[in-house]
Enzyme design. Structure first.
Site, PDB file in Angstrom:
ATOM      1  N   THR A 176      23.947 -14.167  60.479  1.00  0.00           N
ATOM      2  CA  THR A 176      23.424 -12.858  60.480  1.00  0.00           C
ATOM      3  C   THR A 176      22.316 -12.729  61.224  1.00  0.00           C
ATOM      4  O   THR A 176      21.426 -13.484  60.956  1.00  0.00           O
ATOM      5  CB  THR A 176      23.215 -12.256  59.160  1.00  0.00           C
ATOM      6  OG1 THR A 176      24.684 -12.356  58.603  1.00  0.00           O
ATOM      7  CG2 THR A 176      23.067 -10.690  59.250  1.00  0.00           C
ATOM      8  N   ARG A 200      37.538  -8.276  55.793  1.00  0.00           N
ATOM      9  CA  ARG A 200      36.452  -8.394  54.509  1.00  0.00           C
ATOM     10  C   ARG A 200      35.150  -7.684  55.072  1.00  0.00           C
ATOM     11  O   ARG A 200      34.850  -7.851  56.193  1.00  0.00           O
ATOM     12  CB  ARG A 200      36.248 -10.098  54.695  1.00  0.00           C
ATOM     13  CG  ARG A 200      34.701 -10.234  54.170  1.00  0.00           C
ATOM     14  CD  ARG A 200      34.150 -11.617  54.456  1.00  0.00           C
ATOM     15  NE  ARG A 200      32.963 -12.127  53.703  1.00  0.00           N
ATOM     16  CZ  ARG A 200      31.587 -11.871  54.535  1.00  0.00           C
ATOM     17  NH1 ARG A 200      31.728 -11.251  55.539  1.00  0.00           N
ATOM     18  NH2 ARG A 200      30.663 -12.088  53.510  1.00  0.00           N
ATOM     19  N   VAL A 201      34.480  -7.260  54.067  1.00  0.00           N
ATOM     20  CA  VAL A 201      33.064  -6.617  54.237  1.00  0.00           C
ATOM     21  C   VAL A 201      31.995  -7.201  53.846  1.00  0.00           C
ATOM     22  O   VAL A 201      32.151  -7.605  52.174  1.00  0.00           O
ATOM     23  CB  VAL A 201      33.393  -4.939  53.748  1.00  0.00           C
ATOM     24  CG1 VAL A 201      31.864  -4.303  53.865  1.00  0.00           C
ATOM     25  CG2 VAL A 201      34.423  -4.119  54.819  1.00  0.00           C
ATOM     26  N   GLY A 202      31.051  -7.509  54.316  1.00  0.00           N
ATOM     27  CA  GLY A 202      29.985  -8.416  53.780  1.00  0.00           C
ATOM     28  C   GLY A 202      28.760  -7.399  53.201  1.00  0.00           C
ATOM     29  O   GLY A 202      28.919  -6.330  53.286  1.00  0.00           O
ATOM     30  N   ASP A 203      27.749  -8.170  53.032  1.00  0.00           N
ATOM     31  CA  ASP A 203      26.649  -7.312  52.762  1.00  0.00           C
ATOM     32  C   ASP A 203      25.854  -6.505  53.709  1.00  0.00           C
ATOM     33  O   ASP A 203      25.166  -5.524  53.647  1.00  0.00           O
ATOM     34  CB  ASP A 203      25.415  -8.247  52.028  1.00  0.00           C
ATOM     35  CG  ASP A 203      24.919  -9.039  53.187  1.00  0.00           C
ATOM     36  OD1 ASP A 203      25.615 -10.006  53.691  1.00  0.00           O
ATOM     37  OD2 ASP A 203      23.673  -9.210  53.009  1.00  0.00           O
ATOM     38  N   THR A 263      20.055 -12.208  55.087  1.00  0.00           N
ATOM     39  CA  THR A 263      20.986 -13.045  55.834  1.00  0.00           C
ATOM     40  C   THR A 263      21.254 -14.151  54.646  1.00  0.00           C
ATOM     41  O   THR A 263      20.574 -14.639  53.888  1.00  0.00           O
ATOM     42  CB  THR A 263      20.618 -13.826  56.945  1.00  0.00           C
ATOM     43  OG1 THR A 263      21.463 -14.916  57.404  1.00  0.00           O
ATOM     44  CG2 THR A 263      19.228 -14.537  56.799  1.00  0.00           C
ATOM     45  N   GLY A 264      22.799 -14.642  54.670  1.00  0.00           N
ATOM     46  CA  GLY A 264      23.161 -15.504  53.740  1.00  0.00           C
ATOM     47  C   GLY A 264      24.588 -15.350  53.422  1.00  0.00           C
ATOM     48  O   GLY A 264      25.531 -14.640  53.804  1.00  0.00           O
ATOM     49  N   GLY A 270      27.129 -13.511  51.916  1.00  0.00           N
ATOM     50  CA  GLY A 270      27.133 -12.240  51.736  1.00  0.00           C
ATOM     51  C   GLY A 270      27.566 -11.612  50.456  1.00  0.00           C
ATOM     52  O   GLY A 270      27.124 -10.584  49.847  1.00  0.00           O
TER      53      GLY A 270
END
Length: 308
Positions: free
Chosen positions: A177, A205-208, A228-229, A231
């Protein structure tokens, strides 16, 4: 569940002028990069810092600065955002981005495939609609917003194809990210984050990144944050908002809030990653518990960048 290594943290005290900080993703192991890859990434990071700083030096708003920085990173194949984004199990790119200003305005897109610069699509959601988050905005709508639209193949690089072919697990390649935070001359802050997600993720998929308070946050009374990481852990911990809450309600200083949040909500749960943060006073923190994090900043002394 194995706790992660201690947080590595860079703290830059508050200053009178504008400030900008960027990240190009956590999780990178510096030793795994060839000299050519490291040089290309460093050049892109320097250009991104310079783009944001130039906006601020001309009296521009923090929002304009973070968008300028993130666009540079999205256009580089070195990072997992825009061109060079991670690919789903179906070999397609699904892009997430979010922007937020310190007066609580925010906009985001998820599962986008069309905007050359997803961060500008997120900004358009904020400025041209009454919404905060939109999924898979249509090409016609992107064009109506005045954005440059590209074909799905634009995002796909040979390196990302190989990565997808070689991975055997959704969590094998976790990071990449990009993001930026800034404080302008008026003391206002903003944050922007953009990603292609995780290699071999399921479509949809939906991350952070696109979730306000999870991967992105900004408040003119406290702090602007871009994460970043891994999610899923940043979503469960509402990590970006947690930094704000620790400052506003817990009375913690920025460095302590960042270190303890990463330790407790990310590292202690077996995940890794990092974040960048800036306060309205111009205090900056860049921190991570992963093997490395692409990052850079300029608080008035010129651009400084690092990978490990």
């Amino acid at each position: 569940m194995t706790p992660q290594p201690p947080v590595q943290l860079t703290h830059l005290p508050a200053g009178e002028g504008p400030a900008v900080a960027i990240h190009g993703g956590g999780g990178v192991a510096p030793a795994s990069l060839s000299p050519e890859q490291a040089a290309a990434a460093t050049a892109a990071l320097s250009a991104a810092v310079a783009a944001g700083r130039a906006v601020l030096d001309e009296g521009g708003a923090a929002l304009d600065a973070v968008c300028a920085s993130v666009r540079v990173l999205e256009d580089s194949e070195c990072f997992n955002a825009g061109r060079g984004a991670a690919l789903t199990v179906e070999g397609t790119a699904e892009l997430d981005a979010c922007v937020m200003t310190g007066d609580s305005r925010s906009g985001a897109v998820t599962c986008a495939n069309g905007p050359r610069n997803p961060v500008m699509a997120a900004r358009a959601v904020m400025e041209q609609t009454d919404h905060v988050l939109m999924a898979a905005p249509a090409a016609a709508l992107l064009e109506q917003w005045g954005l440059e639209v590209v074909s799905p193949d634009y995002y796909v690089t040979e390196a990302r194809r190989r990565m997808l072919e070689e991975t055997s697990s959704f969590l094998e390649y976790k990071h990449g990210t990009v993001g930026a935070v800034a404080r302008d001359r008026s003391g206002r802050v903003a944050a922007a984050t953009s990603t292609g997600g995780i290699t071999a993720q399921l479509p949809g998929r939906v991350g952070d990144t696109s979730l306000v308070g999870c991967g992105t946050w900004a408040d003119d009374a406290t702090v602007a944050v871009s994460c970043t990481g891994q999610g899923e852990l940043f979503v469960r911990g509402a990590v970006a908002h947690e930094i704000h809450a620790r400052l506003r309600w817990g009375g913690q200083d920025l460095a302590t809030a960042v270190r303890e949040t990463i330790d407790e909500l990310v590292g202690a749960r077996g995940a890794d990653g990092g974040l960048i943060a800036v306060t309205p006073a111009g205090e900056v923190v860049l921190a991570f518990n992963s093997p490395g994090m692409y990052r850079g900043h300029d608080v008035g002394t010129g651009p400084v960048t690092a990978i490990g």
